[in-house]
Design a protein around this motif. Structure first.
Motif, PDB file in Angstrom:
ATOM      1  N   SER A  69       0.821  -1.208   0.000  1.00  0.00           N
ATOM      2  CA  SER A  69       0.000   0.000   0.000  1.00  0.00           C
ATOM      3  C   SER A  69       0.857   1.261   0.000  1.00  0.00           C
ATOM      4  O   SER A  69       0.679   2.146  -0.834  1.00  0.00           O
ATOM      5  CB  SER A  69      -0.924  -0.038   1.225  1.00  0.00           C
ATOM      6  N   ILE A  70       1.829   1.322   0.922  1.00  0.00           N
ATOM      7  CA  ILE A  70       2.616   2.566   1.018  1.00  0.00           C
ATOM      8  C   ILE A  70       3.656   2.650  -0.106  1.00  0.00           C
ATOM      9  O   ILE A  70       3.920   3.734  -0.640  1.00  0.00           O
ATOM     10  CB  ILE A  70       3.257   2.725   2.417  1.00  0.00           C
ATOM     11  N   LEU A  71       4.214   1.503  -0.503  1.00  0.00           N
ATOM     12  CA  LEU A  71       5.265   1.577  -1.538  1.00  0.00           C
ATOM     13  C   LEU A  71       4.676   1.858  -2.919  1.00  0.00           C
ATOM     14  O   LEU A  71       5.330   2.485  -3.754  1.00  0.00           O
ATOM     15  CB  LEU A  71       6.122   0.307  -1.539  1.00  0.00           C
ATOM     16  N   ASN A  72       3.439   1.438  -3.159  1.00  0.00           N
ATOM     17  CA  ASN A  72       2.773   1.840  -4.407  1.00  0.00           C
ATOM     18  C   ASN A  72       2.740   3.367  -4.512  1.00  0.00           C
ATOM     19  O   ASN A  72       3.006   3.945  -5.568  1.00  0.00           O
ATOM     20  CB  ASN A  72       1.326   1.323  -4.433  1.00  0.00           C
ATOM     21  N   ILE A  73       2.412   3.986  -3.396  1.00  0.00           N
ATOM     22  CA  ILE A  73       2.289   5.450  -3.385  1.00  0.00           C
ATOM     23  C   ILE A  73       3.647   6.103  -3.613  1.00  0.00           C
ATOM     24  O   ILE A  73       3.802   7.023  -4.421  1.00  0.00           O
ATOM     25  CB  ILE A  73       1.659   5.896  -2.051  1.00  0.00           C
ATOM     26  N   ALA A  74       4.676   5.579  -2.895  1.00  0.00           N
ATOM     27  CA  ALA A  74       6.019   6.145  -3.054  1.00  0.00           C
ATOM     28  C   ALA A  74       6.517   5.923  -4.482  1.00  0.00           C
ATOM     29  O   ALA A  74       7.097   6.826  -5.099  1.00  0.00           O
ATOM     30  CB  ALA A  74       6.974   5.493  -2.044  1.00  0.00           C
ATOM     31  N   ALA A  75       6.245   4.719  -5.017  1.00  0.00           N
ATOM     32  CA  ALA A  75       6.735   4.388  -6.361  1.00  0.00           C
ATOM     33  C   ALA A  75       6.091   5.288  -7.412  1.00  0.00           C
ATOM     34  O   ALA A  75       6.745   5.724  -8.369  1.00  0.00           O
ATOM     35  CB  ALA A  75       6.445   2.922  -6.671  1.00  0.00           C
ATOM     36  N   LYS A  76       4.823   5.581  -7.210  1.00  0.00           N
ATOM     37  CA  LYS A  76       4.124   6.449  -8.156  1.00  0.00           C
ATOM     38  C   LYS A  76       4.781   7.835  -8.177  1.00  0.00           C
ATOM     39  O   LYS A  76       5.072   8.407  -9.227  1.00  0.00           O
ATOM     40  CB  LYS A  76       2.658   6.558  -7.729  1.00  0.00           C
ATOM     41  N   TYR A  77       5.066   8.333  -6.972  1.00  0.00           N
ATOM     42  CA  TYR A  77       5.705   9.643  -6.859  1.00  0.00           C
ATOM     43  C   TYR A  77       7.078   9.637  -7.533  1.00  0.00           C
ATOM     44  O   TYR A  77       7.423  10.537  -8.300  1.00  0.00           O
ATOM     45  CB  TYR A  77       5.803  10.026  -5.376  1.00  0.00           C
ATOM     46  N   TYR A  78       7.871   8.595  -7.248  1.00  0.00           N
ATOM     47  CA  TYR A  78       9.227   8.546  -7.786  1.00  0.00           C
ATOM     48  C   TYR A  78       9.244   8.358  -9.306  1.00  0.00           C
ATOM     49  O   TYR A  78      10.085   8.938  -9.996  1.00  0.00           O
ATOM     50  CB  TYR A  78      10.036   7.421  -7.123  1.00  0.00           C
ATOM     51  N   THR A  79       8.325   7.541  -9.829  1.00  0.00           N
ATOM     52  CA  THR A  79       8.344   7.327 -11.281  1.00  0.00           C
ATOM     53  C   THR A  79       7.940   8.602 -12.008  1.00  0.00           C
ATOM     54  O   THR A  79       8.483   8.927 -13.063  1.00  0.00           O
ATOM     55  CB  THR A  79       7.412   6.169 -11.699  1.00  0.00           C
ATOM     56  N   GLU A  80       7.031   9.359 -11.409  1.00  0.00           N
ATOM     57  CA  GLU A  80       6.650  10.630 -12.051  1.00  0.00           C
ATOM     58  C   GLU A  80       7.815  11.609 -12.013  1.00  0.00           C
ATOM     59  O   GLU A  80       8.051  12.375 -12.937  1.00  0.00           O
ATOM     60  CB  GLU A  80       5.442  11.246 -11.326  1.00  0.00           C
ATOM     61  N   ARG A  81       8.562  11.577 -10.909  1.00  0.00           N
ATOM     62  CA  ARG A  81       9.682  12.494 -10.743  1.00  0.00           C
ATOM     63  C   ARG A  81      10.926  12.000 -11.493  1.00  0.00           C
ATOM     64  O   ARG A  81      11.915  12.704 -11.597  1.00  0.00           O
ATOM     65  CB  ARG A  81       9.988  12.629  -9.249  1.00  0.00           C
TER      66      ARG A  81
END
Lengths: 445, 243
Positions: free
Chosen positions: B113-125
């Motif tokens: 749950s939390i790493l999906n959110i972090a991964a989304k942020y990082y891939t966009e960045r």
């Protein structure tokens, strides 16, 4: 899980649990359990003080809570070791107000033993610099102790060998320094009489201690090196050192690899060691500027130096005799020399005045010696105890693994008051160690 | 200066990892279910290492709070390290569904749950690092680690998939598989000294591997080979063994 527990002397070794905590509520849960316990720091006292079937290790309770760089007040949890504190305070121009000969002890242990250092005659023991601490009783109640708040507990905890409770937080005052270096003077004394005179001549030095060859007989009896020191000021440093006056010493360490068989430490090796140490100082007096590390902690460089004494371990014997009992000092040193049981670390220091309930230091001469454990040693030490008591002296509980309850009782006039304070605050008798049981400090089980 | 988010900061490995990164100059964000406990860790890190350290409430089981939790972080972390996990007695868990579900939800669902959110942020960045602490117990299912092991197996598979998914966006995902570690979770167990690491050793190895942008590390290294042997025992044999 039961494991073998021992302190620095590797004597005695007992089977016990070592439970840890990181947060205060975890400590509460450990204390709630029924089995008796004693707090345990880094296991650097020598005997059986922090040993029990169940020990509560403070080593993971090691956080720094505040450090006021302007006024040098330091606040931390009790399980932090002095080397970690030094790493933070020295670069900011502060030093420990009192330090023993190793930096691998916890601050909680420092209070429990009320440790002294080479500056005792000037600065007293660590208790002199403690502002306040939290103490967790067997009931789980946490008490803030200071000279004004619960003064009886405050006094009984300083030097009280952990028997009043678990010290959880400590706030104390540091000592201001300009540099991390020590201006050191080493003076050779050809015998004990000269050494005692030299101690007096140099009594204004902040730091002083002597290393004695206690096997030397005849005219050279008590030949020694007096080590003196002051914190160096900027002007004492050469140009190279001035660039970084608060430089931290490197931490290269050697690990002593194996337990030596006991026979390695026979008379000959002791003599050889003493000769080397003595021979190094070929001049009468040497003056130089050194880092604080070799000055205060020469043996910390060799991790596990206690293995030198073999598997059976060793006992350190430290006593203090009043200033007027020089004869007692001579008598004891003669007995050791005659017996030849070997002790290549004989350290002599003059304590200043100190009034306290249960702390070891009091005005006089204190001598510390190591004895490898072997047949006949305990009987021999009992004989030494008699001489110590005859001259109105006493022994240091942090080094002790074997004294008899009567010896403690005779040496510490306020012992009954100490026992009654333990009982008052810990009526169930849950806080106890192998030592407190042996010395009948905590009642019957 | 870069910032590291430590999820599960009250654990022994969490504290050790926070200190290791702080000692290398990173600012630290400590996140845990009981943030009040972290005051001392915060002061300790700030005083020892002279970096910024902040405390954040994070509950792995409150999946729907995770997006808001990450949103509120300011600054956003450059590295997200997921350390939290839980282990119950397997026999208890086998008999009590709540314990089984708890292990699965903390060790797997919560992390995802939390790493999906972090991964989304990082891939966009197009930059960032994710480090997940799994376990050697996830390398092969066995009776003595029935639920714990399977939750870690799922996590290992997730982290591998995430690494694959995020690679093209320059996001580094590292899987850490510790063997035995001396922690409060294992204090009562008789662990073989030679095979067991301390939390500080784990933290150092994680840091070194992060610097080298490793994919998967075993702590310590020989666990890779121990697990290689265990993985290669034929199933008809393995199922009869007591492991």
């Amino acid at each position: 899980m039961n494991k073998k527990l021992a302190n620095w002397g590797n004597y005695p070794v007992i089977e016990g649990d070592e439970e840890t905590f990181v947060f205060a509520d975890q400590l509460d849960r450990l204390i709630e359990k029924e089995q008796p316990y004693i707090a345990r720091g880094n296991g650097r006292c020598y005997g059986d003080a922090s040993l029990a079937e169940r020990t509560i290790s403070t080593l993971k309770f090691d956080k720094i809570l505040s450090f006021n760089i302007a006024d040098g007040v330091f606040e931390c949890q009790s399980g932090i070791t002095l080397d970690q504190i030094l790493a933070v305070i020295v670069p900011e121009g502060w030093f420990l107000p009192v330090t023993p000969g190793t930096k691998f002890i916890t601050i909680g242990g420092a209070l429990g033993s009320d440790v002294h250092g080479k500056n005792h005659h000037v600065d007293g023991s660590i208790s002199n610099h403690v502002i306040e601490f939290d103490l967790v009783l067997e009931s789980g109640e946490m008490i803030l102790c200071s000279a004004d708040n619960y003064p009886d507990l405050f006094e009984a905890t300083l030097g009280g060998m952990g028997l009043t409770g678990v010290i959880s937080r400590v706030k104390f005052r540091l000592k201001k320094i300009e540099t991390s270096y020590i201006k050191q003077k080493q003076v050779k004394a050809k015998n004990l009489q000269e050494l005692i005179t030299l101690f007096d001549t140099y009594k204004d030095y902040t730091y002083s201690v002597a290393w004695i060859d206690c096997l030397k007989k005849g005219d050279g009896f008590g030949r020694s090196i007096l080590l003196l020191g002051e914190h160096a000021t900027i002007n004492d440093l050469d140009e190279g050192k001035k660039a970084d006056p608060l430089k931290m010493p490197g931490n290269k360490q050697i690990t002593f690899p194996i337990n030596m068989p006991w026979w390695v430490l026979n008379k000959l090796t002791v003599k050889a060691f003493n000769f080397l140490y003595y021979g190094k100082n070929f001049k009468k007096e040497i003056n130089n500027v050194v880092s604080y590390e070799p000055f205060f902690y020469p043996l910390d460089k060799i991790l596990h130096w206690n293995r030198l004494y073999g598997k059976k371990g060793f006992v350190q014997y430290q006593f203090v005799l009043p200033l007027d009992a020089k004869d007692g000092l001579i008598e004891i040193m003669h007995r050791i020399s005659d017996e030849g049981l070997g002790s290549f670390l004989a350290v002599l220091k003059v304590f200043g005045k100190q009034e306290s309930m249960i702390s070891f230091p009091k005005e006089g001469y204190t001598l510390a010696l190591d004895f490898p454990v072997r047949n006949g040693l305990l009987e021999f030490l009992d004989e030494l105890d008699k001489i110590v008591l005859k001259y109105n002296g006493r022994l240091y509980m942090s080094k002790d693994a074997r004294m008899k309850p009567e010896t403690l009782q005779s040496g510490y006039p306020e012992l009954d008051r100490f026992k009654s304070i333990i009982k008052k605050y810990n009526p169930q008798g849950k806080i106890r160690s192998a030592q407190s049981d042996r010395l009948l400090l905590t009642g019957t089980k | 200066m870069e910032t590291v988010l430590i999820l599960g900061a009250t654990s022994d490995i969490g504290i050790a990892t926070a200190k290791k990164f702080a000692s290398s100059g990173y600012n630290i964000q400590l996140a845990a279910r009981k943030p009040a406990e972290l005051d001392a860790v915060k002061s300790d890190i700030e005083i020892r290492y002279k970096v910024d350290c902040t405390i954040h409430a994070f509950d792995a089981l409150q999946f729907h709070s995770h997006a808001a939790f990450f949103e509120r972080l300011n600054p956003k972390p450059d590295i997200t390290i997921s350390i939290f996990g839980t282990m119950y007695e397997e026999d208890d868990a086998f008999n009590e569904w709540d314990l089984t579900q708890m292990m699965i939800d903390v060790n797997y669902t919560g992390v995802v749950s939390i790493l999906n959110i972090a991964a989304k942020y990082y891939t966009e960045r197009k930059t960032g690092s994710i480090i997940g602490i799994s376990s050697v117990a996830g390398d092969r299912g066995r009776a003595s680690k029935l639920i714990y092991g399977s939750s870690k197996a799922a996590l290992t598979a997730y982290l591998a998939g995430l690494r694959n998914k995020c690679f093209k966006d320059n996001v580094h995902v590292m899987t850490v598989k510790p063997g035995f570690v001396y922690t409060r979770m294992t204090e009562h167990l008789p662990l073989p000294k030679a095979l067991t690491s301390t939390p500080n050793e784990v933290a150092s190895l994680v840091y070194d591997a992060y610097v080298k942008r490793k994919n998967t590390i075993y702590v310590k290294w020989f666990w890779r080979y121990i697990m290689l042997i265990i993985k290669n025992i034929p199933e008809f044999q393995f199922k009869k063994m007591k492991l």
